[in-house]
Write a protein that holds these residues in place. Structure first.
Motif, PDB file in Angstrom:
ATOM      1  N   GLY A  11       0.824  -1.215   0.000  1.00 30.26           N
ATOM      2  CA  GLY A  11       0.000   0.000   0.000  1.00 30.26           C
ATOM      3  C   GLY A  11       0.852   1.256   0.000  1.00 30.26           C
ATOM      4  N   ALA A  12       0.249   2.365  -0.438  1.00 26.66           N
ATOM      5  CA  ALA A  12       0.984   3.626  -0.492  1.00 26.66           C
ATOM      6  C   ALA A  12       1.216   4.207   0.901  1.00 26.66           C
ATOM      7  N   TYR A  13       0.374   3.842   1.875  1.00 24.30           N
ATOM      8  CA  TYR A  13       0.543   4.339   3.250  1.00 24.30           C
ATOM      9  C   TYR A  13       1.269   3.311   4.112  1.00 24.30           C
ATOM     10  N   ASN A  14       0.741   2.083   4.133  1.00 26.61           N
ATOM     11  CA  ASN A  14       1.352   0.998   4.903  1.00 26.61           C
ATOM     12  C   ASN A  14       1.605  -0.206   4.007  1.00 26.61           C
ATOM     13  N   ILE A  15       2.718  -0.889   4.232  1.00 23.01           N
ATOM     14  CA  ILE A  15       2.939  -2.210   3.637  1.00 23.01           C
ATOM     15  C   ILE A  15       2.393  -3.235   4.628  1.00 23.01           C
ATOM     16  N   LYS A  16       1.573  -4.163   4.131  1.00 17.51           N
ATOM     17  CA  LYS A  16       1.147  -5.287   4.962  1.00 17.51           C
ATOM     18  C   LYS A  16       1.898  -6.510   4.448  1.00 17.51           C
ATOM     19  N   ALA A  17       2.770  -7.086   5.269  1.00  6.63           N
ATOM     20  CA  ALA A  17       3.634  -8.173   4.793  1.00  6.63           C
ATOM     21  C   ALA A  17       3.694  -9.288   5.821  1.00  6.63           C
ATOM     22  N   GLY A  18       3.734 -10.524   5.344  1.00  9.19           N
ATOM     23  CA  GLY A  18       3.859 -11.668   6.244  1.00  9.19           C
ATOM     24  C   GLY A  18       3.741 -12.967   5.478  1.00  9.19           C
ATOM     25  N   PHE A  19       4.101 -14.054   6.144  1.00 11.09           N
ATOM     26  CA  PHE A  19       4.058 -15.386   5.534  1.00 11.09           C
ATOM     27  C   PHE A  19       2.709 -16.050   5.783  1.00 11.09           C
ATOM     28  N   ASN A  20       2.353 -16.951   4.870  1.00  8.22           N
ATOM     29  CA  ASN A  20       1.184 -17.799   5.088  1.00  8.22           C
ATOM     30  C   ASN A  20       1.559 -18.844   6.133  1.00  8.22           C
ATOM     31  N   GLN A  21       1.011 -18.694   7.333  1.00  7.66           N
ATOM     32  CA  GLN A  21       1.298 -19.633   8.421  1.00  7.66           C
ATOM     33  C   GLN A  21       0.004 -20.294   8.896  1.00  7.66           C
ATOM     34  N   GLY A  22      -0.874 -20.558   7.925  1.00 10.17           N
ATOM     35  CA  GLY A  22      -2.139 -21.206   8.258  1.00 10.17           C
ATOM     36  C   GLY A  22      -3.015 -20.303   9.104  1.00 10.17           C
ATOM     37  N   THR A  23      -3.613 -20.873  10.148  1.00  9.89           N
ATOM     38  CA  THR A  23      -4.537 -20.086  10.986  1.00  9.89           C
ATOM     39  C   THR A  23      -3.801 -19.053  11.842  1.00  9.89           C
ATOM     40  N   ASP A  24      -2.471 -19.168  11.933  1.00  4.41           N
ATOM     41  CA  ASP A  24      -1.696 -18.200  12.730  1.00  4.41           C
ATOM     42  C   ASP A  24      -1.214 -17.008  11.904  1.00  4.41           C
ATOM     43  N   SER A  25      -1.644 -16.932  10.638  1.00  3.12           N
ATOM     44  CA  SER A  25      -1.158 -15.865   9.759  1.00  3.12           C
ATOM     45  C   SER A  25      -1.626 -14.497  10.239  1.00  3.12           C
ATOM     46  N   SER A  26      -0.704 -13.553  10.246  1.00  3.56           N
ATOM     47  CA  SER A  26      -1.073 -12.152  10.507  1.00  3.56           C
ATOM     48  C   SER A  26       0.006 -11.266   9.895  1.00  3.56           C
ATOM     49  N   PRO A  27      -0.391 -10.089   9.374  1.00  2.00           N
ATOM     50  CA  PRO A  27       0.595  -9.247   8.684  1.00  2.00           C
ATOM     51  C   PRO A  27       1.326  -8.306   9.625  1.00  2.00           C
ATOM     52  N   HIS A  28       2.559  -7.976   9.259  1.00  2.00           N
ATOM     53  CA  HIS A  28       3.278  -6.864   9.882  1.00  2.00           C
ATOM     54  C   HIS A  28       2.903  -5.609   9.095  1.00  2.00           C
ATOM     55  N   LYS A  29       2.633  -4.521   9.794  1.00  2.00           N
ATOM     56  CA  LYS A  29       2.315  -3.260   9.108  1.00  2.00           C
ATOM     57  C   LYS A  29       3.532  -2.348   9.179  1.00  2.00           C
ATOM     58  N   ILE A  30       4.000  -1.952   8.008  1.00  2.00           N
ATOM     59  CA  ILE A  30       5.202  -1.121   7.910  1.00  2.00           C
ATOM     60  C   ILE A  30       4.840   0.193   7.234  1.00  2.00           C
ATOM     61  N   PHE A  31       5.191   1.306   7.860  1.00  2.00           N
ATOM     62  CA  PHE A  31       4.961   2.636   7.287  1.00  2.00           C
ATOM     63  C   PHE A  31       5.778   2.743   5.998  1.00  2.00           C
ATOM     64  N   ASN A  32       5.095   2.921   4.857  1.00  2.00           N
ATOM     65  CA  ASN A  32       5.778   2.853   3.560  1.00  2.00           C
ATOM     66  C   ASN A  32       6.383   4.210   3.186  1.00  2.00           C
ATOM     67  N   ALA A  33       7.436   4.569   3.904  1.00  2.00           N
ATOM     68  CA  ALA A  33       8.083   5.869   3.656  1.00  2.00           C
ATOM     69  C   ALA A  33       9.457   5.894   4.307  1.00  2.00           C
ATOM     70  N   ILE A  34      10.298   6.789   3.791  1.00  2.00           N
ATOM     71  CA  ILE A  34      11.550   7.141   4.469  1.00  2.00           C
ATOM     72  C   ILE A  34      11.303   8.481   5.137  1.00  2.00           C
ATOM     73  N   THR A  35      11.626   8.583   6.415  1.00  2.00           N
ATOM     74  CA  THR A  35      11.344   9.816   7.143  1.00  2.00           C
ATOM     75  C   THR A  35      12.637  10.436   7.675  1.00  2.00           C
ATOM     76  N   ARG A  36      12.566  11.742   7.810  1.00  2.00           N
ATOM     77  CA  ARG A  36      13.706  12.464   8.381  1.00  2.00           C
ATOM     78  C   ARG A  36      13.177  13.335   9.500  1.00  2.00           C
TER      79      ARG A  36
END
Length: 413
Positions: A11-36
């Protein structure tokens, strides 16, 4: 050893990323930007949240422009950070053993898609790859008891824009795809203009603006009625002082007494007039000095969200239209604006035939709107069809860079 499936909803705001781990699957949310930050430090992804308690004056550089992923120079270090975040303590992410499912914006420019394919196979060396739009994954994550996965109208209101995408038998019906160029970013921009003009200049605080939007904005059930009683709809927002609060918060009935020097922002009609641009896009031009006085722009018939949803449904085969109106699914972070679902439902019921069933679905199975596409990707990788629609690294190097576009490009099959 079976191949691991990595799903990245880019996504342009957040990346949702993670592995397929069956019923335990859940994404990590990463702010999709470089900040200063003001102290001059550069942060990737979520790093800024833990490295500073003062978000004032933060500069944000995103790899997306107008919804398109245009800068891999910016995106790649954020991906590297993301892979570090999703790695287990004992094992790093090894792309050569991983099948990647990646989302992109609808109608992405072919050259930009080819750049992505090149990074995926040549830079990272992923073993297998499937690229698609985020809304096209939604039918795989819906609850079939409530929503038909064969006839789903997905409304994806994200950071850059809102896409309306009809899915027939889990395939995109491209003739019905519509775009409203209003999303979280534009709402933030309008809110910044209004607050800076009426109250305080907060243009240097993009994180604060987003917090104010998420905690105070809502869509009015009846806009004109809400305007009449705007004084009753006021709320107070405590601005961050970086001693007692670093983000700010809304004053509620349980809030303890505030110190005398607390800076308060009192919001009235800003709370609902800014999100109202979904239904009255001319508000965007009214808020801008150079366009408010332009009579041509003021008289132009801009399509609003309701118009585009109706247009999308009507461009689909006639027999599917009532089925799509009964299976509308909201996804994307911007649909979390309070009352988004109810307002859309009441607007569509006025416009669509009275004998049609109109239903709008938001949260299902405990999955929030901004994660639904990611969970759809998890569900898709559990199915046999994933093998047929995947491109392997071997095929990519055999057939050349156009092969992915031939396989994944937008077309009505």
């Amino acid at each position: 050893m079976s191949k691991q499936h990595l799903i990245i909803d880019n996504g342009a705001y957040n990346i949702k990323a993670g592995f397929n781990q069956g019923t335990d699957s859940s994404p990590h949310k990463i702010f999709n930007a470089i900040t200063r930050t003001k102290d001059g430090l550069i942060h990737f992804g979520n790093q800024f949240k833990s490295h500073t308690n003062n978000f004032s004056g933060i500069q944000i550089k995103r790899p997306f422009e107008q919804g398109h992923l245009t800068s891999w120079e910016t995106e790649k270090p954020i991906w590297d950070y993301t892979f570090d975040e999703i790695s287990s303590p004992t094992k790093e992410v090894d792309p050569s053993e991983i099948h990647l499912t990646l989302t992109e914006t609808p109608y992405q420019l072919p050259q930009l898609s080819s750049n992505t394919d090149q990074i995926v196979f040549e830079e990272y060396g992923f073993s297998e790859y499937y690229r698609c739009t985020a809304p096209s994954l939604v039918p795989f994550s819906v609850d079939p008891a409530e929503v038909s996965p064969d006839f789903t109208l997905v409304i994806d209101a994200g950071f850059n824009s809102t896409w309306i995408m009809p899915m027939l038998y889990q395939k995109v019906h491209w003739e019905g795809v519509r775009k409203l160029p209003i999303g979280g970013s534009l709402i933030n921009g309008l809110l910044k203009e209004v607050i800076s003009f009426r109250h305080y200049d907060i243009s240097a605080d993009p994180i604060l603006i987003n917090t104010i939007k998420e905690s105070t904005c809502f869509l009015a059930t009846d806009f004109n009625e809400a305007l009449k009683k705007k004084a009753q709809l006021g709320c107070q927002f405590v601005l961050p002082d970086f001693k007692t609060t670093t983000t700010g918060y809304v004053v509620g009935p349980d809030t303890p007494p505030l110190p005398a020097d607390t800076q308060l922002l009192t919001l009235y009609d800003e709370r609902f007039t800014v999100p109202e641009s979904f239904y009255h896009p001319e508000i965007i031009f009214d808020s801008n000095g150079s366009t408010a006085s332009n009579s041509t722009l003021q008289a132009a018939p801009f399509k609003n969200l309701t118009d585009l949803v109706v247009s999308s449904i009507m461009s689909c085969p006639e027999v599917t239209r009532p089925l799509l109106s009964a299976n509308i699914v909201l996804v994307g972070g911007t649909t979390n604006i309070l009352n988004f679902k109810n307002r859309l439902l009441s607007e569509l019921r006025r416009e669509l035939p009275s004998n049609w069933r109109v239903q709008v679905h938001e949260k299902q199975n405990g999955i929030s709107q901004d994660e639904r596409s990611w969970y759809g990707g998890v569900s898709l990788t559990n199915q046999d069809i994933i093998r047929e629609i995947t491109v392997s690294k071997k095929e990519y190097f055999e057939h050349g860079s156009n092969w992915c576009q031939n396989q994944f490009g937008f077309k009505n099959l």
